[in-house]
Design a protein around this motif. Structure first.
Motif, PDB file in Angstrom:
ATOM      1  N   LEU A 277       0.837  -1.194   0.000  1.00  0.00           N
ATOM      2  CA  LEU A 277       0.000   0.000   0.000  1.00  0.00           C
ATOM      3  C   LEU A 277       0.872   1.245   0.000  1.00  0.00           C
ATOM      4  O   LEU A 277       1.722   1.410   0.886  1.00  0.00           O
ATOM      5  N   ILE A 278       0.678   2.125  -0.977  1.00  0.00           N
ATOM      6  CA  ILE A 278       1.413   3.387  -1.061  1.00  0.00           C
ATOM      7  C   ILE A 278       0.413   4.504  -1.308  1.00  0.00           C
ATOM      8  O   ILE A 278      -0.361   4.452  -2.261  1.00  0.00           O
ATOM      9  N   ASP A 279       0.441   5.516  -0.463  1.00  0.00           N
ATOM     10  CA  ASP A 279      -0.441   6.668  -0.627  1.00  0.00           C
ATOM     11  C   ASP A 279      -0.100   7.406  -1.919  1.00  0.00           C
ATOM     12  O   ASP A 279       1.072   7.485  -2.314  1.00  0.00           O
ATOM     13  N   ASN A 280      -1.119   7.951  -2.581  1.00  0.00           N
ATOM     14  CA  ASN A 280      -0.888   8.648  -3.848  1.00  0.00           C
ATOM     15  C   ASN A 280       0.059   9.834  -3.698  1.00  0.00           C
ATOM     16  O   ASN A 280       0.872  10.123  -4.588  1.00  0.00           O
ATOM     17  N   LYS A 281      -0.031  10.550  -2.582  1.00  0.00           N
ATOM     18  CA  LYS A 281       0.879  11.676  -2.373  1.00  0.00           C
ATOM     19  C   LYS A 281       2.318  11.197  -2.262  1.00  0.00           C
ATOM     20  O   LYS A 281       3.238  11.854  -2.768  1.00  0.00           O
TER      21      LYS A 281
END
Length: 409
Positions: A277-281
């Motif tokens: 999981l990687i945040d878009n920011k």
């Protein structure tokens, strides 16, 4: 007696109504007193929005700003502040992207000072000297190719713009006082295809760096970042019949594209190469730090209507439309892959940055049984990778053609 009783009842009713009416402005005054007069931008990638409207991707964004910029609050609407940028300019910002601050004195209008343009081995730079950090907005324009920057709460007092011959991409810089407190800066570029720019403060200097397009338009040695959409607990769409997960297949298609590009000598970086999981920011900030030649994000579409199908490409900044067009044209060479369309002004965070050319590819619809069947086929996966690669090369070829045509004219 009946008349007297009725009179007392009316008098009591009038008193109650008066109290209720008095309470309404009291509540409004209390709400206004709780609303901060000024806030300061903070956190990751603070963004201004055009309106308080919203869809699944949020309200339409004007662009990113630096942190530490003081903004005046005009109103509050749920999770948003309405910001007064200038006398006749307003915008909106998420409350989570600012911190309320106390101001002893109202900030004065800033007057611009001297500017400087120079080049070197890396990007060209434009340094704008200001008395303090002010809000700004920028965008790209084509035909002619230029960057437009607006400074809010500023009055022009710039009588000195030094433009050194070392600049390779910035052809000229000029400005206009378009409103009493808005200065518009226009940066004319030497090449027809924008290659990206970055804006940030260095103290009270606003520094705009403009990338110089590479002379060699081959894929060899180009640094390309591939973003496999979703991941981890963010599973994305599901296949309508098989139940396959978008997060798994974006990674499979991204790896196929990585292989196809490396075979042409390109240098490839993957935003993720496993199920994480990687945040878009964080995807954006990491990609900006890599300084890539271009960015491709791989996704799959979904619709509530099973008959909807096809491939599509997306861009935010108009200058990167040619890249999205070239990739879509090549994808449509695949048999049985229908057209869903070319989508502009797309409010998807990973393709919003101005720092590098970018394109979002929605390969096909997992909600459509025919598209879903193709997606699960390994040969189709390799065809898609090949066609995206051809689309990227076609875009580089068109850049070269435009430059040659420009030189003849």
């Amino acid at each position: 007696m009946a008349f007297l009783h009725a009179f007392k009842q009316i008098k009591l009713l009038v008193s109650i109504l008066w109290l209720l009416c008095a309470a309404i402005p009291s509540q409004r005054a209390r709400a206004q007193s709780e609303m901060p007069l000024y806030v300061k931008t903070t956190g990751k990638l603070p963004q201004l929005a055009w309106s308080a409207g919203a869809d699944r991707l949020g309200s339409a964004k004007m662009g990113y700003m630096d942190t530490g910029i003081i903004l005046k609050v005009a109103d509050t609407l749920g999770s948003l502040y309405k910001i007064k940028l200038a006398a006749n300019r307003h915008a909106y910002i998420e409350k989570s992207l600012v911190t309320p601050i106390e101001m002893v004195m109202k900030p004065a209008v800033v007057t611009s000072e001297s500017w400087r343009v120079k080049g070197g081995d890396g990007p060209d730079s434009l340094t704008i000297n200001l008395g303090r950090k002010v809000a700004y907005q920028s965008w790209m324009e084509t035909q002619p190719s230029r960057i437009v920057l607006e400074l809010y709460g500023v009055q022009a007092n710039t009588n000195w713009i030094t433009q050194l011959r070392s600049a390779r991409e910035v052809a000229s810089v000029d400005y206009w006082q378009v409103e009493d407190d808005v200065v518009q800066v226009v940066i004319q570029l030497n090449h027809m295809q924008h290659y990206g720019y970055h804006i940030a403060y260095r103290g009270n200097q606003l520094l705009l760096t403009v990338r110089v397009p590479p002379q060699d338009k081959k894929l060899k040695d180009k640094l390309i970042v591939i973003d496999a959409g979703h991941g981890g607990t963010n599973i994305g769409a599901r296949g309508s019949t098989s139940g396959i997960l978008e997060k798994d297949y974006t990674l499979l298609f991204a790896k196929a594209l990585e292989k196809a590009l490396k075979e042409k000598g390109a240098r490839v970086l993957m935003v993720r190469d496993k199920d994480t999981l990687i945040d878009n920011k964080d995807r954006v900030l990491w990609t900006i730090a890599q300084n890539p030649d271009l960015f491709i994000s791989i996704h799959f579409n979904s619709s509530g209507r099973k008959e909807v199908r096809g491939t599509s490409t997306y861009y935010k900044n108009v200058a990167f439309k040619p890249l999205a067009t070239s990739i879509l044209n090549q994808l449509l060479e695949i048999n049985d892959l229908q057209e869903f369309g070319l989508v502009g002004s797309f409010n998807f965070q990973p393709v919003q940055p101005t720092e590098y050319p970018s394109c979002l590819v929605e390969v096909a619809f997992l909600s459509n049984p025919d598209d879903e069947k193709m997606v699960m086929n390994m040969d189709f996966r390799n065809k898609v990778a090949k066609q995206i690669k051809l689309g990227i090369q076609d875009w580089f070829d068109r850049i070269r053609e435009l430059e040659v045509a420009g030189q003849k004219n």
